[in-house]
Enzyme design. Structure first.
Site, PDB file in Angstrom:
ATOM      1  N   ARG A   1       0.825  -1.200   0.000  1.00  0.00           N
ATOM      2  CA  ARG A   1       0.000   0.000   0.000  1.00  0.00           C
ATOM      3  C   ARG A   1       0.866   1.259   0.000  1.00  0.00           C
ATOM      4  O   ARG A   1       1.847   1.350   0.734  1.00  0.00           O
ATOM      5  CB  ARG A   1      -0.917  -0.017   1.237  1.00  0.00           C
ATOM      6  CG  ARG A   1      -2.094   0.901   1.072  1.00  0.00           C
ATOM      7  CD  ARG A   1      -3.195   0.647   2.082  1.00  0.00           C
ATOM      8  NE  ARG A   1      -3.793  -0.686   2.000  1.00  0.00           N
ATOM      9  CZ  ARG A   1      -4.456  -1.159   0.959  1.00  0.00           C
ATOM     10  NH1 ARG A   1      -4.605  -0.436  -0.125  1.00  0.00           N
ATOM     11  NH2 ARG A   1      -4.961  -2.356   0.975  1.00  0.00           N
TER      12      ARG A   1
ATOM     13  N   HIS B   1      -9.703   3.520   1.681  1.00  0.00           N
ATOM     14  CA  HIS B   1      -9.385   3.847   3.078  1.00  0.00           C
ATOM     15  C   HIS B   1      -9.670   5.307   3.335  1.00  0.00           C
ATOM     16  O   HIS B   1      -9.306   6.156   2.536  1.00  0.00           O
ATOM     17  CB  HIS B   1      -7.903   3.590   3.369  1.00  0.00           C
ATOM     18  CG  HIS B   1      -7.554   2.141   3.319  1.00  0.00           C
ATOM     19  ND1 HIS B   1      -7.356   1.470   2.150  1.00  0.00           N
ATOM     20  CD2 HIS B   1      -7.391   1.229   4.319  1.00  0.00           C
ATOM     21  CE1 HIS B   1      -7.080   0.196   2.408  1.00  0.00           C
ATOM     22  NE2 HIS B   1      -7.099   0.023   3.722  1.00  0.00           N
TER      23      HIS B   1
ATOM     24  N   LYS C   1     -13.611  -3.669  -0.266  1.00  0.00           N
ATOM     25  CA  LYS C   1     -13.163  -3.421   1.125  1.00  0.00           C
ATOM     26  C   LYS C   1     -13.183  -1.919   1.402  1.00  0.00           C
ATOM     27  O   LYS C   1     -12.551  -1.137   0.708  1.00  0.00           O
ATOM     28  CB  LYS C   1     -11.750  -3.969   1.309  1.00  0.00           C
ATOM     29  CG  LYS C   1     -11.141  -3.641   2.654  1.00  0.00           C
ATOM     30  CD  LYS C   1      -9.998  -4.550   2.971  1.00  0.00           C
ATOM     31  CE  LYS C   1      -8.924  -4.588   1.934  1.00  0.00           C
ATOM     32  NZ  LYS C   1      -7.803  -3.707   2.141  1.00  0.00           N
TER      33      LYS C   1
ATOM     34  N   ARG D   1     -14.245  -4.732  14.112  1.00  0.00           N
ATOM     35  CA  ARG D   1     -13.319  -5.834  13.807  1.00  0.00           C
ATOM     36  C   ARG D   1     -13.828  -7.142  14.406  1.00  0.00           C
ATOM     37  O   ARG D   1     -13.578  -8.214  13.894  1.00  0.00           O
ATOM     38  CB  ARG D   1     -11.923  -5.516  14.352  1.00  0.00           C
ATOM     39  CG  ARG D   1     -11.325  -4.283  13.702  1.00  0.00           C
ATOM     40  CD  ARG D   1      -9.896  -4.055  14.147  1.00  0.00           C
ATOM     41  NE  ARG D   1      -9.379  -2.808  13.608  1.00  0.00           N
ATOM     42  CZ  ARG D   1      -8.864  -2.682  12.395  1.00  0.00           C
ATOM     43  NH1 ARG D   1      -8.790  -3.719  11.601  1.00  0.00           N
ATOM     44  NH2 ARG D   1      -8.432  -1.511  11.966  1.00  0.00           N
TER      45      ARG D   1
ATOM     46  N   GLN E   1      -6.008  -2.228  15.031  1.00  0.00           N
ATOM     47  CA  GLN E   1      -5.852  -3.663  14.764  1.00  0.00           C
ATOM     48  C   GLN E   1      -5.457  -4.390  16.052  1.00  0.00           C
ATOM     49  O   GLN E   1      -4.626  -3.906  16.805  1.00  0.00           O
ATOM     50  CB  GLN E   1      -4.765  -3.893  13.722  1.00  0.00           C
ATOM     51  CG  GLN E   1      -5.302  -4.054  12.340  1.00  0.00           C
ATOM     52  CD  GLN E   1      -4.199  -4.273  11.331  1.00  0.00           C
ATOM     53  OE1 GLN E   1      -3.030  -4.396  11.693  1.00  0.00           O
ATOM     54  NE2 GLN E   1      -4.569  -4.309  10.080  1.00  0.00           N
TER      55      GLN E   1
HETATM   56  O1  LIG Z   1      -7.611  -2.636   4.143  1.00  0.00           O
HETATM   57  C1  LIG Z   1      -6.965  -2.998   5.075  1.00  0.00           C
HETATM   58  C2  LIG Z   1      -7.535  -3.104   6.409  1.00  0.00           C
HETATM   59  C3  LIG Z   1      -6.851  -2.121   7.323  1.00  0.00           C
HETATM   60  O2  LIG Z   1      -7.157  -0.806   6.941  1.00  0.00           O
HETATM   61  C4  LIG Z   1      -7.383  -2.317   8.750  1.00  0.00           C
HETATM   62  O3  LIG Z   1      -8.077  -1.439   9.208  1.00  0.00           O
HETATM   63  O4  LIG Z   1      -7.090  -3.352   9.364  1.00  0.00           O
HETATM   64  C5  LIG Z   1      -5.371  -2.323   7.253  1.00  0.00           C
HETATM   65  C6  LIG Z   1      -4.863  -2.130   5.848  1.00  0.00           C
HETATM   66  O5  LIG Z   1      -3.494  -2.294   5.806  1.00  0.00           O
HETATM   67  C7  LIG Z   1      -5.525  -3.176   4.984  1.00  0.00           C
HETATM   68  O6  LIG Z   1      -5.091  -3.048   3.672  1.00  0.00           O
END
Ligand SMILES: O=C1C[C@@](O)(C(=O)O)C[C@@H](O)[C@@H]1O
Length: 384
Positions: free
Chosen positions: A26, A81, A108, A154, A179
């Site tokens: 990314r 994002h 996504k 999540r 995360q």
């Molecule tokens: O799209 C996603 C999910 C994400 O944004 C997360 O919130 O965990 C983390 C990013 O690196 C990944 O590409």
């Protein structure tokens, strides 16, 4: 060039519970670490496809340079994002439509939570995009809300139809705010310890909200941060009742809801009678349901697990049901009961996931400092 790619993420397919490693590359402008030339980055994704990657993940802006060029066994994820905030439902809906129209295999969307209630909008979009399957192909969706206040997204995304969630293998080493490290929690008991005793353990320690006490079931347990007590709530009832009320309002075009005669049907007639007595209703044996001819304006509510995955061909009623039909089963969302009822011209009602969720948000907001102590029991814990 491939050597420069860092593998720091994993996909956790919650349904199948198998673990896949995904390659990601990314750019900085989309929250990643790559700061080089865009063409090189896209070349890497192309090479990854040639080398047989299971998934390649590309930002919406670049989907054209990847989509349609992927080998059959490589799936394309189109990503968006937003590191500032979570847009309105309308804006998210438009974004989702644009992403679905790209022909990607998976869509996504990751946004940022400024408030815990922002998560609701992502769930709303996730649920809605699953329902559009009624008229065509469903594109699997990943909806996540980054940041501490998005944590619940999540954890609960599979419940709302999300395809997968993201986590980190090592606590603190994250590729996005919020995360969590992979932790697989399971209730494991010795073969001689029955599920009943686990329930007993829980129920002996639970303090129930007034509504949960009345219903006799909880679907959320929260450890209260002030005194550590486990408090059991029922939010499902609200998701069910509000969905039925909305359905009634829509059907009769009125805002007033009146009472109803309640008929309880159960395989064991005695149990049906017991419950019927407690709500001053009538009881019917399951065997008599097919020959039962209710008056106009019937609402049929299936509150059993009949028709739930994997036994999706089961239905609680063999004839096509008429009236207003509600099914509490949420996998699959359109059960055989609902499908056949709709074919017969009945109005069908799905569980109001969002109200159920909104209600839980209200609860959570009331109980500040919830985040480290949220417990979600996905299958209900029934009180003895
Ligand atoms: O799209 C996603 C999910 C994400 O944004 C997360 O919130 O965990 C983390 C990013 O690196 C990944 O590409």
């Amino acid at each position: 060039m491939l050597k420069n790619i860092v593998f720091t993420q994993f996909f956790c397919f919650l349904n199948a519970f198998s673990l896949l490693i995904r390659l990601f590359f990314r750019p900085k402008w989309e929250g990643g670490q790559y700061d080089g030339v865009e063409n090189k980055r896209l070349d890497v994704l192309r090479i990854a496809m040639e080398l047989g990657a299971d998934y390649v993940d590309v930002e919406l802006q670049f989907i054209d340079s990847i989509s349609g060029k992927n080998p059959e066994n490589t799936k394309v994820i189109v990503s968006s994002h937003n590191y500032q905030y979570t847009p309105s439902v309308e804006d998210l809906g438009n974004l989702m439509a644009r992403m679905q129209a790209t022909g990607a295999d998976i869509v996504k969307i990751a946004t940022t939570a400024l408030d815990i209630a922002d998560v609701e909008r992502i769930f709303q979009i996730t649920v809605h995009s699953q329902l559009s399957c009624l008229c065509g192909i469903v594109v699997p969706v990943v909806g996540l809300v980054m940041g501490d206040r998005g944590l619940i997204s999540r954890v609960l995304c599979p419940k709302f139809g999300g395809y997968l969630t993201f986590g980190t293998l090592k606590s603190g080493v994250v590729s996005a705010p919020g995360q969590q490290a992979l932790k697989v929690f399971c209730v494991r008991t010795h073969p001689q310890i029955s599920w009943d005793s686990v329930l007993q353990f829980l129920t002996g320690r639970l303090h129930l909200s007034a509504v949960a006490k009345l219903i006799g079931a909880v679907n959320y347990i929260i450890r209260r941060s002030t005194d550590g007590k486990l408090i059991g709530y029922n939010t499902d009832y609200f998701g069910a009742i509000s969905a039925i009320e909305d359905g009634l309002r829509g059907k009769h075009n009125s805002s007033s809801i009146t009472g109803a005669r309640v008929v309880i049907v159960n395989r064991t007639y005695e149990r049906a009678r017991e419950l019927a007595t407690s709500v001053r209703g009538d009881a019917l044996a399951l065997a008599d349901l097919d020959n039962y001819h209710p008056e106009d304006g019937m609402i049929l509510a299936n509150t059993t697990s009949i028709g739930m995955q994997p036994k999706v061909d089961d239905t609680p009623i063999s004839k096509h049901a008429l009236g207003l039909i509600f099914d509490a089963v949420y996998t699959p969302k359109i059960t055989r009961l609902l499908r056949e009822a709709e074919e017969s011209g009945a109005t069908i009602i799905l569980l109001n996931y969002l109200f159920s969720f909104t209600d839980s948000i209200v609860l959570l907001q009331r109980l500040r400092n919830f985040s480290e102590t949220l417990w979600q029991i996905t299958s209900e814990v029934w009180m003895p």
